[in-house]
Enzyme design. Sequence first.
Site, PDB file in Angstrom:
ATOM      1  CE  LYS A  36      78.515  72.861  31.425  1.00 30.74           C
ATOM      2  NZ  LYS A  36      78.435  72.215  32.746  1.00 30.74           N
ATOM      3  NE  ARG A 136      73.345  67.846  37.110  1.00 32.27           N
ATOM      4  CZ  ARG A 136      74.075  68.846  36.629  1.00 32.27           C
ATOM      5  NH1 ARG A 136      73.510  69.956  36.240  1.00 32.27           N
ATOM      6  NH2 ARG A 136      75.379  68.761  36.554  1.00 32.27           N
ATOM      7  CE1 TYR A 260      54.986  90.165  13.822  1.00 31.41           C
ATOM      8  CE2 TYR A 260      57.210  89.960  14.709  1.00 31.41           C
ATOM      9  CZ  TYR A 260      56.296  89.744  13.685  1.00 31.41           C
ATOM     10  OH  TYR A 260      56.697  89.112  12.543  1.00 31.41           O
ATOM     11  CG  MET A 308      63.160  84.318  14.630  1.00 37.04           C
ATOM     12  SD  MET A 308      62.496  83.087  13.506  1.00 37.04           S
ATOM     13  CE  MET A 308      60.860  82.818  14.170  1.00 37.04           C
TER      14      MET A 308
END
Length: 368
Positions: A36, A136, A260, A308
């Site tokens: 997956k 689940r 940043y 990013m």
Amino acid sequence: MKNYLTASISASAIRHNIGVLRQRLDSGVKLCPVVKDDCYGHGMDVLYPVLSRLVDGFAVASPHEALALRRRGYKGFILCLLSAYFDELDVQDELVRQSITQTVMSRTALASIRAAAERVGGTAHVHLKVDTGMGRLGVPVSQTTDLIQSIHELTDVELTGIYTHFASADEVDKSSTLQQLDQFLSILPKSKKLMVHAANSAAAIDLPETHFNMVRLGIALYGYRPSEGLIQDVELKPCMEVEAKLIAVKHIPKGGRSGYGLTHEYTRDSRVGIVPIGYGDGYFRCLSDRAVVRIKGMDAPVCGRVSMDQMTVDITDIPAVKVGDRVEVISSDPTAPNSVENLACLAGTIPYEITCHLGHNIRHVLVD
Ligand SMILES: *Cc1c(COP(=O)(O)O)cnc(C)c1O
């Protein structure tokens, strides 16, 4: 896809991992890789040719992934762990047509699978998923026998397997896993024809009594230990190495800052390099000021915030570094500070999340 970021995926590491994991299985136990999320971010395009020769089927999450495997030409067993939901009638029909084994986890799921089989005029193959304690997906243990009976009464749905999933097989304390196993054993039909499976990587490694006749292996196949809590030692080889190239080199004087928020202050005259990878490429922002990359075999600490699509690393202590030099962002050596397992630890997460996030923007190539 960013061509300047490369994930080298090692076929020999995958073969090695399958080899050592198979050694733990009795002969006749099937090995079903869980592929997956694009093979946990390692890339189905590169891994399919390697895996398809060595395994006894594939387990995927979504119908879309199952159908993509058929489009690649895979003719064997494919188990879809989730269903086609709601109004995806055309997808439900295609799953039956393409002989994808679907999971029944409720009466509602059974009804829609059956309806698809009727529309298509074929037989739907299903495995029943039992919730033995994970809380689940899955049919509650108390309703299992009734549901099996209901399936047997249908002519266009054939029950070919039954399974459960463990919540904490990767913990040192196996008591809840063994309780789940007991619950599973208590409802297991006698039929010898059914495929019966429960084990994920951790259970496959630590608890041979959970193997039944198939194991579903994810993380270990790609070369990572499911957790620090495994009891058995197993020599896994991480199959992925991620590299980039330095796109800029510059001086920052003592007292200067970068990134940043200007969170990082340089306490000496420094040389830094800019690496073109960031959180948008799956390199976690919480690794800011914590992780290292490696250049020429030496550690280069990540300085300031990861952006990013780029980050700054300190190369002051590494001689003669220049633009274009190779940066090892992720090492395939499990003991390296920039291994998947060590980065997961630094980021407060698990190896699974690290590799899945790295999957999307990076070019994958198969090596050795
Ligand atoms: C993802 C998954 C697995 C594989 O788990 P690993 O810990 O990666 O081995 C097995 N079974 C099910 C149902 C899963 O969803």
